[in-house]
Design an enzyme around this catalytic site. Structure first.
Site, short mmCIF file in Angstrom:
data_model
loop_
_atom_site.label_atom_id
_atom_site.label_comp_id
_atom_site.label_asym_id
_atom_site.label_seq_id
_atom_site.Cartn_x
_atom_site.Cartn_y
_atom_site.Cartn_z
CB THR A 211 20.40 21.39 -5.35
OG1 THR A 211 19.09 20.86 -5.18
CG2 THR A 211 21.23 20.39 -6.15
CG ASN A 212 18.42 18.69 -1.18
OD1 ASN A 212 17.62 17.98 -1.76
ND2 ASN A 212 18.08 19.88 -0.67
CG ASP A 213 21.74 13.36 -3.34
OD1 ASP A 213 22.06 13.80 -4.45
OD2 ASP A 213 22.55 12.88 -2.53
CB SER A 214 15.13 16.01 -2.17
OG SER A 214 13.75 15.89 -2.37
CB ALA A 278 15.21 18.18 0.66
#
Ligand SMILES: Cc1cc2nc3c(=O)[nH]c(=O)nc-3n(C[C@H](O)[C@H](O)[C@H](O)COP(=O)(O)O)c2cc1C
Length: 401
Positions: A211-214, A278
């Site tokens: 995943t990512n930091d969004s 994101a």
């Protein structure tokens, strides 16, 4: 929505009276002029002085305490207000309002007002579930008043149950939505706006994912801004923590593929589509249905490309106004302009996620807006809510009428 509105908060005698003080403060912060009326029971919990200081006006308690010689106070206040809020609303006061009883300042002014009435019932769960209370709430709804759902959680009685005073920020959000429904001339009334939010999760095995930091905060702020312009908002989100704004339809997704399908289902009839999520560019080529155990020194994870949702929509679009987001750490202008052309978007909102006040998981943002044949528009550091409002205001000026 609350800016410039004249609001009376009618405070009745429950344990949550202290929370009504915060509600009054937030209403004032949102731009409303507030007056407070209390029942005698309410003054047993918090003194009127607290509400007097917050509202900068004396508090109305006694029907016969006529301080202003040229006015009958309960009628004056009832006529003065654009909105009446009963918070907290006791079982006793609900019964009075439902039955037109006017035996104190609060119940008399509420009977006299023609302003919309917004009620926040707050009480012990058994009082809330009592047949008489259920009947009274039904009557109030039938009479056209708005009843907010009480919260569930730890009650003052020391056990879990329904009947708590909701978080004042949630009450404000619900009031905004309630007022919107009463408004007729909003620029996005009857128009559909589709917004994606949050970082997608691409499963590796049942316990791991990419995943990512969004956080999804920008998408949720856009949803509130679009709703406040009267739109019918579909929020396609991966967030499991953010509270769905009042009046917004939530579509919960996890992966890029699910997000693509959800956007496709709403795309055709949309007036505006905002891809604020994101979306992972890649996903594991294989999802293990069992937890992968460690054994080798090295492990190779094979990834395959996800569908580029924004580009797909750009190719499909007819009259939809398509807004994409670009979260970059360098060469922002170059990437954003390239994205605008390649994805056939109408607007790219670019942010430098390496800046301290912008990007992932923050409450503020700082963005540059790119549109074809136009100079970039810079929106300096502001709350994500204010930035969302500006983005939509710019989009509205560019949309085909
Ligand atoms: C400590 C305490 C807490 C109370 N909390 C509530 C409450 O949360 N909700 C409620 O409906 N009544 C509550 N009551 C009962 C009301 O105060 C009582 O019914 C009163 O007559 C309500 O008057 P009013 O509606 O004029 O304010 C509470 C009473 C006490 C003593």
């Amino acid at each position: 929505m609350l800016k410039g509105k004249k609001v009376v908060v009618y405070v009745t005698g429950g344990i949550a009276v202290y929370k009504a003080a915060d509600l009054v403060r937030r209403l004032i912060k949102a731009g409303a002029t507030v007056r407070v009326a209390m029942t005698k029971s309410a003054t047993e919990f918090v003194t009127p002085l607290t509400f007097q200081i917050l509202s900068k006006h004396h508090v109305y308690i006694d029907t016969f305490d006529e301080r202003e010689g040229d006015k009958v106070s309960h009628i004056y206040l009832a006529d003065w207000s654009d909105l009446a809020i009963v918070a907290p609303a006791t079982a006793n006061s609900l019964a009075k309002i439902a039955n037109g009883i006017a035996d104190n300042f609060v119940s008399t002014a509420l009977l006299a007002t023609t302003a919309p009435i917004f009620i926040v019932p707050t009480m012990n769960q058994h009082m809330l579930e009592n047949a008489a209370t259920i009947r009274n709430i039904q009557v109030l709804e039938n009479d056209g008043h708005f009843i907010m759902e009480p919260d569930t959680g730890f009650l003052a009685e020391g056990y879990e149950g329904k009947g708590r005073f909701p978080d004042p920020s949630e009450i404000i959000d619900t009031i905004q939505g309630f007022l919107l429904n009463l408004e007729k001339n909003l620029p996005l009334k009857n128009q559909k706006v589709v917004i994606t939010a949050g970082g997608t999760k691409e499963r590796i095995d049942p316990v791991r994912y990419i995943t990512n930091d969004s956080s999804g905060k920008m998408g949720y702020s856009l949803a509130v801004a679009a709703r406040n312009l009267g739109a019918e908002v579909y929020l396609i989100s991966t967030s499991k923590v953010l509270k769905t704004p009042y009046g917004v339809t939530l579509v919960s997704v996890e992966t890029a593929e699910q997000m693509h399908q959800a956007v496709n289902a709403e795309f055709e009839k949309a007036a505006i589509v905002i891809m604020a999520a994101a979306v992972s560019d890649y996903r594991p080529s294989h999802i293990s249905n069992k937890k992968i155990k460690k054994n080798e020194q090295e492990m190779v994870l094979r990834l395959v490309k996800n569908t580029d949702i924004l580009a797909t929509l750009g190719n499909q679009k007819k009259d939809q106004f398509l807004i994409g987001f670009a979260a970059e750490t360098h060469n922002i202008q170059e990437y954003a302009k390239d994205k605008l052309i390649k994805k056939k978007a109408d607007m790219i909102v670019a942010n430098d996620v390496s800046k301290p006040n912008a990007g992932f998981n923050k409450d503020t943002n700082e963005v540059s807006i790119f549109m074809m044949d136009e100079e970039p528009i810079e929106l300096t550091v502001n709350s994500k809510q204010a930035i969302a409002e500006e983005i939509l205001a710019i989009a509205l000026t560019k949309m085909k009428k």
